[in-house]
Design an enzyme around this catalytic site. Structure first.
Site, PDB file in Angstrom:
ATOM      1  N   GLU A 105     130.900  90.558  46.382  1.00  0.00           N
ATOM      2  CA  GLU A 105     131.648  89.707  47.073  1.00  0.00           C
ATOM      3  C   GLU A 105     132.337  88.726  46.125  1.00  0.00           C
ATOM      4  OE1 GLU A 105     132.410  89.601  50.150  1.00  0.00           O
ATOM      5  OE2 GLU A 105     131.257  91.286  50.502  1.00  0.00           O
ATOM      6  N   SER A 491      84.219  89.273  96.728  1.00  0.00           N
ATOM      7  CA  SER A 491      82.975  88.491  96.415  1.00  0.00           C
ATOM      8  C   SER A 491      83.090  87.630  95.243  1.00  0.00           C
ATOM      9  CB  SER A 491      81.964  89.558  96.336  1.00  0.00           C
ATOM     10  OG  SER A 491      81.460  90.206  97.317  1.00  0.00           O
TER      11      SER A 491
END
Length: 865
Positions: A105, A491
């Site tokens: 860049e 149960s």
């Protein structure tokens, strides 16, 4: 010799003067142009300067950072947000990554003041030649300025603004700070913002682990992220990587060997998710919803970090046990067949996998739930009943017969066909199937379960959720069965009925008749005839034995005749249950209401911690983007020393005539000083800031229920858990009407966990599928991992409990030398006083032990609830 003419002499004399004049003129024009250009630049700067933001405001502009969720021991659970970004400092960026971006860049980044004159000249030439700026010219700092403050318009004004801001940024920040800002800010495609997130998205690596070639790939993406990212186009990414590697070599950032190695490295063209370290998507969704309530849409962008109460080891145990339990269940219910069927010709099978038709390779790449793998059967071998399959990467695997022989043909949810005798009865060429690895290192045929399950675990001391798995696969179903599935607990609800009974005059040795009962109620069926699961009736039965054997009729009679529905509802509501779990009729005794696994875990935690109500929570703390603490949980905790005992306060008051400074009293205090541990009764000011969980049942009640439920594991419906080899575990199985739900919940004083299994459509699980067979194995597998290396821990016997030798049949205190006795626990003052009674014959079962015929006596009760 001819003499030169006068005119020729004059022309030669004038030429240097003319040249000098042209030089002066050119110099003047150049200076004028230069001054004009400088003046134009200065003028342009002052023209755009008033509208430019101050460079230091970059510090105040928050980057969009996703929500990140962690376990309490620091493992990443999820990252939620539109933009994936992981901030890094300059020191955390490898040098070769920095070099790659500089080479790609801005090669003069370390020396220019924010703008590069060569880039400017290139841009000016483009303006003169084409009338517009087509490319280049921008330094890395200019790109940063554009990304923060400007748009992408290709205009002279924007270029001036960009250059001006770049200079300001260079004056405000160091080069290292600018590089860090740039690498954290820029967009890399595929929702990745910042180089660290990009490393995870494209390579599934931490930034410090990327290679030189991968760094060059990332740097090459920036000019056009949608075009150059390797997921979109591996060819374009490879081209850009070659350019960046070449620039790095030319700038002496890498040598020729590194360049060649980088060029030869394969391009990975696959997108990876966030680097999730702990699989807990149901918890992540719970956190996301809560954060959305608190912070709105900023949840996804403000960089919040949430630490949950999850323990990574326990969460992995929950995931593993749930997955294996459901896969085992679905094997028992029969093989439903291949998920697809493809045509495989001899030509396809003979060609390299890379040349197979696209649709075949795409089929193998489809998502497989629960960690299973998609495979294609390429041959079946009748000689040894094995099958060969190929998976997504082209690898061939062999499935032996013991990985196939389980596949009885599925008929419906209640039935399946006979066991297969040959591989050809199960698999054929071209079948697309699911497979799974085995602990023996081989592969087995598998299928995705249609049933679902939930596993949740609480710390009984404060209610923190240490593990939670809400289903087989979050990607397939996001419905969280831990907190959102309200089902009949069956149960597994009975311990709460027994706890209420103990509070209303009953003991663990109270004898209740186990006999047929008929109830007429407007809230139930026209006539309700509850039965025991076995279909038998056992006559007079002590409560301890009734819970161990999970006798339904004893529970119903205990509720209706020995406790009262109103008393039971008021007592059980203290455990945190809502109205849906507490029907005001006889079905309450059998868990006929609706409760979630989380509700049940909260209720069991009360028994586990000795009687205190703790509330489940999963968010421990919330931090802002800068690490500042925004929230920290303050749960109600079990704190025995925090409880003030009024009786002890009165007993500790000194006599009115006693001098507190008496020398003998001071001497006793001095002797006790080293071991003195004051509680809230002695020093209430020490515990004033503690958020104490309220006591909802007595310590004696909790101890007795714990002991009853330990017997369920020792010798009752939960005895499979004996394989864990522990004596500190209490638990209870549960199966709802028509076997629609299978439950098991269990605990010691440090951990309370509940497992539920069922179909989302509420249809029966199938014959033989009850709590002890379907849910309990999942709980056992979870506890096997969770309790590995953990010492036993159970509630000590509290004050007010006595142990008495009793008659096993009557529950009465036994006489000297009496046989058929056992010890049992009672509250002080509640030891039964019994008269001698004759043995009561079992009139409800015939000698063969079969179900009673229609001649059995029934007691009809008109109950208006």
């Amino acid at each position: 010799m001819q003499k030169p003419s006068k005119s020729n002499h004059k022309s030669r004399h004038k030429s240097p003067r003319r040249l000098l004049r042209w030089l002066v003129l050119a110099t003047g024009l150049g200076l004028t142009a230069t001054l004009g250009g400088v003046a134009a630049i200065i003028g342009a700067y002052y023209y755009v300067a008033p509208g430019l933001p101050a460079a230091e405001t970059i510090r105040d502009i928050p980057l969009q950072i996703p929500l990140r969720i962690f376990s309490r021991d620091g493992y990443l659970i999820s990252e939620i947000g539109e933009r994936r970004r992981i901030l890094v400092t300059y020191d955390e960026v490898p040098q070769h990554v920095v070099d790659a971006f500089v080479a790609a860049e801005d090669q003069r980044f370390w020396v220019h003041p924010g703008i590069d004159y060569r880039g400017i000249l290139r841009a000016l030439f483009q303006i003169i030649s084409t009338g517009s700026i087509e490319s280049g010219g921008s330094t890395l700092t200019q790109q940063l300025a554009r990304s923060y403050f400007l748009n992408l318009d290709q205009t002279i004004e924007r270029k001036f603004k960009e250059a001006s801001l770049a200079v300001r940024i260079e004056q405000e920040f160091t080069k290292q700070q600018i590089m860090a800002l740039f690498l954290n800010k820029m967009f890399f495609g595929q929702r990745a913002y910042g180089v660290s997130a990009a490393a995870q998205v494209y390579f599934n690596k931490e930034l410090q682990d990327v290679s030189v070639a991968e760094a060059a790939t990332l740097a090459g993406v920036l000019p056009a992220p949608s075009r150059y990212n390797p997921v979109r186009s591996a060819a374009n990414a490879e081209m850009r990587r070659g350019y960046v590697l070449g620039r790095m070599r030319d700038l002496d950032y890498i040598n020729e060997q590194s360049y060649e190695e980088g060029m030869a490295e394969p391009i990975e063209s696959q997108m990876h998710g966030a680097a999730v370290q702990l699989n807990a998507p149901y918890v992540a969704e719970m956190v996301r919803r809560e954060m959305l309530k608190r912070y709105g849409e900023a949840t996804y962008t403000a960089g919040y970090q949430v630490v949950t109460t999850l323990d990574s080891r326990l969460q992995e145990a929950a995931n593993y046990s749930l997955r294996n339990g459901l896969l085992e269940f679905t094997r028992r219910r029969g093989y439903r067949g291949p998920i697809n069927k493809l045509e495989l010709t001899p030509e396809i099978l003979a060609s390299p996998f890379e040349e197979w038709p696209v649709e075949i390779r795409q089929t193998l790449e489809q998502y497989a739930p629960g960690g299973l793998s998609v495979a294609l059967v390429t041959s079946v071998n009748e000689s040894d009943n094995s099958a060969v399959v190929i998976v997504r990467n082209g690898e061939s695997l062999t499935i032996p017969w013991h990985g196939i022989s389980w596949a009885n043909p599925f008929i419906d949810r209640a039935s399946y066909g006979p066991a297969p005798e040959s591989v050809v009865e199960v698999l054929a060429l071209g079948d697309v199937v699911l497979i799974m690895p085995t602990t023996a290192g081989t592969w087995a045929l598998a299928q995705a379960p249609e049933a679902q399950a939930a596993v949740v675990n609480l710390d009984p001391q404060d209610g923190s959720i240490s593990s939670l798995a809400g289903g087989f696969d979050f990607s397939i179903s996001k419905f969280n069965r831990v907190s959102q599935a309200y089902r009949q607990p069956g149960s597994s609800f009975k311990p709460f009925i027994y706890s209420a009974a103990l509070e209303h005059g009953n003991t663990v040795s109270t004898v209740v008749l186990d006999a047929p009962i008929v109830i007429s109620s407007s809230e139930l069926e026209a006539v309700w005839r509850p039965i025991n699961y076995s279909g038998r009736f056992y006559g007079p039965t002590r409560l301890r034995e009734a819970l161990v054997r999970s006798m339904n009729l004893v529970s119903v009679r205990l509720l209706l005749f020995e406790t009262g529905i109103g008393n039971a509802v008021r007592h059980i509501a203290k455990f945190g249950f809502g109205d849906a779990a507490l029907p005001r009729n006889g079905s309450l005794a059998l868990g006929g209401g609706s409760a979630s696994p989380l509700d049940m875990a909260q209720g069991y935690a009360v028994f586990a911690n000795g009687g205190y109500l703790v509330k489940p929570y999963v968010i421990d703390s919330i931090f802002g983007p800068e690490g500042e603490t925004l929230y920290r949980a303050d749960p109600a905790v079990v704190c025995e020393p925090c409880q003030i005992d009024p009786d002890e306060v009165r007993s500790n008051e000194p006599p009115a005539d006693e001098d507190p400074l008496d020398e003998f009293l001071l001497e006793r205090i001095s002797d006790l000083g080293a071991d003195y541990r004051p509680d809230a009764t002695a020093a209430p000011e020490l515990f004033a800031s503690v958020n104490v969980a309220p006591r909802v049942i007595s310590a004696q009640n909790a101890f007795l229920i714990q002991d009853l439920m330990r017997d369920v594991i020792r010798r009752g419906t939960g005895r499979r858990a004996l394989v864990l080899g522990r004596r500190d575990l209490s638990g209870k199985t549960g199966t709802s009407n028509d076997q629609r739900d299978a439950w098991f919940g269990g605990f010691n004083s440090k951990i309370a966990s509940v497992v539920w299994v069922g179909y989302d459509d509420d249809l029966p699980l199938g014959p033989g599928e009850e709590g002890s067979r379907t849910a309990l194995p999942i709980w056992i597998e979870f506890m096997r991992i969770a309790l590995r290396g953990v010492p036993e821990s159970q509630m000590p016997m509290p004050k007010g409990i006595v142990s008495v030798l009793i008659d096993r049949e009557t529950g009465c205190p036994a006489g000297a030398g009496q046989g058929n006795t056992t010890f049992d626990f009672f509250r002080e003052g509640q030891v039964p006083e019994c008269e001698d009674i004759e043995d009561i014959p079992d009139i409800f079962n015939d000698a063969s032990g079969t179900d009673p015929g229609p001649e059995a006596e029934e007691e009809e009760i008109d109950a208006l609830f």
